[in-house]
Design a protein around this motif. Structure first.
Motif, short mmCIF file in Angstrom:
data_model
loop_
_atom_site.label_atom_id
_atom_site.label_comp_id
_atom_site.label_asym_id
_atom_site.label_seq_id
_atom_site.Cartn_x
_atom_site.Cartn_y
_atom_site.Cartn_z
N THR A 146 -10.11 -19.04 7.29
CA THR A 146 -10.12 -18.31 6.03
C THR A 146 -11.52 -18.32 5.43
O THR A 146 -12.35 -19.16 5.76
CB THR A 146 -9.15 -18.93 5.02
OG1 THR A 146 -9.48 -20.30 4.83
CG2 THR A 146 -7.71 -18.83 5.52
N THR A 147 -11.77 -17.39 4.54
CA THR A 147 -13.06 -17.25 3.87
C THR A 147 -12.85 -17.31 2.37
O THR A 147 -12.02 -16.56 1.85
CB THR A 147 -13.73 -15.92 4.24
OG1 THR A 147 -13.87 -15.85 5.65
CG2 THR A 147 -15.10 -15.81 3.57
N PRO A 148 -13.56 -18.19 1.66
CA PRO A 148 -13.38 -18.26 0.20
C PRO A 148 -13.71 -16.93 -0.45
O PRO A 148 -14.61 -16.20 -0.01
CB PRO A 148 -14.36 -19.36 -0.22
CG PRO A 148 -14.59 -20.16 1.02
CD PRO A 148 -14.50 -19.19 2.15
N ALA A 149 -13.00 -16.60 -1.52
CA ALA A 149 -13.26 -15.37 -2.23
C ALA A 149 -14.57 -15.47 -2.99
O ALA A 149 -14.97 -16.54 -3.42
CB ALA A 149 -12.12 -15.07 -3.21
N ALA A 150 -15.25 -14.34 -3.15
CA ALA A 150 -16.49 -14.31 -3.90
C ALA A 150 -16.20 -14.59 -5.37
O ALA A 150 -15.12 -14.27 -5.87
CB ALA A 150 -17.16 -12.95 -3.73
N PRO A 151 -17.15 -15.19 -6.09
CA PRO A 151 -16.93 -15.47 -7.52
C PRO A 151 -16.60 -14.20 -8.29
O PRO A 151 -17.26 -13.18 -8.13
CB PRO A 151 -18.28 -16.05 -7.96
CG PRO A 151 -18.89 -16.60 -6.72
CD PRO A 151 -18.45 -15.69 -5.62
N GLY A 152 -15.56 -14.26 -9.10
CA GLY A 152 -15.16 -13.11 -9.89
C GLY A 152 -14.28 -12.12 -9.16
O GLY A 152 -13.85 -11.13 -9.75
N ALA A 153 -14.03 -12.35 -7.88
CA ALA A 153 -13.21 -11.42 -7.11
C ALA A 153 -11.75 -11.55 -7.52
O ALA A 153 -11.27 -12.64 -7.85
CB ALA A 153 -13.35 -11.69 -5.62
N SER A 154 -11.04 -10.43 -7.50
CA SER A 154 -9.62 -10.44 -7.84
C SER A 154 -8.79 -10.85 -6.63
O SER A 154 -9.09 -10.47 -5.50
CB SER A 154 -9.20 -9.04 -8.31
OG SER A 154 -7.79 -9.00 -8.49
N TYR A 155 -7.78 -11.65 -6.91
CA TYR A 155 -6.90 -12.05 -5.83
C TYR A 155 -5.82 -11.01 -5.56
O TYR A 155 -5.04 -11.15 -4.62
CB TYR A 155 -6.25 -13.39 -6.15
CG TYR A 155 -7.21 -14.56 -6.04
CD1 TYR A 155 -7.62 -15.03 -4.81
CD2 TYR A 155 -7.72 -15.17 -7.18
CE1 TYR A 155 -8.50 -16.08 -4.70
CE2 TYR A 155 -8.61 -16.23 -7.09
CZ TYR A 155 -8.99 -16.68 -5.85
OH TYR A 155 -9.88 -17.73 -5.74
N LEU A 156 -5.74 -9.99 -6.41
CA LEU A 156 -4.81 -8.90 -6.16
C LEU A 156 -5.45 -7.91 -5.18
O LEU A 156 -6.48 -7.31 -5.51
CB LEU A 156 -4.45 -8.18 -7.46
CG LEU A 156 -3.37 -8.80 -8.33
CD1 LEU A 156 -3.16 -7.96 -9.58
CD2 LEU A 156 -2.06 -8.95 -7.58
#
Length: 201
Positions: free
Chosen positions: A10-20
């Motif tokens: 898995t790859t961490p989401a970028a800061p501020g990215a929406s999980y939707l």
């Protein structure tokens, strides 16, 4: 036998990215809407929507109850299918606890249910408005029997729609969670296909 991957990369989401993930949501909503349309057409084809809805001696009609039950089943099945697609297709960022990941999968299912409900509701309202504009005014009085039938139909339809919406929301949530679980486990699609129908190597 291929070992299932229980720990996907898995790859961490970028800061501020929406999980939707709207791609997965729109895909699930499209599946839900299409399935609801097909099942509604199937119900009409077998006579649930066009059968004799006149009340019997006790003022009730089994046809109306069958129509209401079918509405509930259509809502539940279509929302569950759409929720599963969204849960299975969304990315697992890997930056949350297992409980948080399960919550995100379920939320994707709920949003699919909400979106498909809004779209289908708006379409039904538009069709109803257009039908009322083109309807010819009644020239005669409505019989008491017809008034009773219309009352029964409106009550059962309203109850079935409300019950179907609640069950559909629950189905979309749990299907989204199941889709996410199957995604993380790397569950093969062949697990859903009976052995007799699988393509032979």
């Amino acid at each position: 036998m291929t070992e299932q991957n229980h720990n996907p990369v898995t790859t961490p989401a970028a800061p501020g990215a929406s999980y939707l993930e709207w791609g997965a949501i729109f895909g699930g909503a499209a599946v839900a809407g299409a399935l609801a349309t097909v099942l509604s057409q199937f119900g009409a084809g077998i006579g649930l929507a066009v059968s004799d809805a006149m009340p019997g001696e006790d003022g009730l009609s089994w046809a109306l109850f069958l129509i209401g039950l079918w509405l509930v089943l259509v809502a539940f099945a279509s929302a569950s299918a759409g929720g599963y697609v969204a849960g299975r297709m969304r990315s697992h960022f890997g930056d949350g606890t297992p409980d948080e990941s399960e919550f995100r999968d379920g939320i994707h299912g709920i949003v699919v249910w909400a979106l498909s409900t809004l779209v289908l509701g708006a379409g039904a309202a538009l069709i109803s408005a257009l039908s009322s504009l083109g309807a010819a005014p009644s020239s005669g009085e409505v019989s008491e029997e017809m008034m009773q039938m219309m009352h029964n139909a409106s009550v059962i339809t309203a109850f079935a729609s409300a019950a179907g919406a609640v069950l559909a929301a629950a189905g979309a949530w749990f299907a989204g969670v199941a889709g996410g679980k199957h995604r993380d486990e790397g569950l093969s699609i062949h697990s859903f296909v009976p052995a007799a129908l699988r393509r032979k190597a």
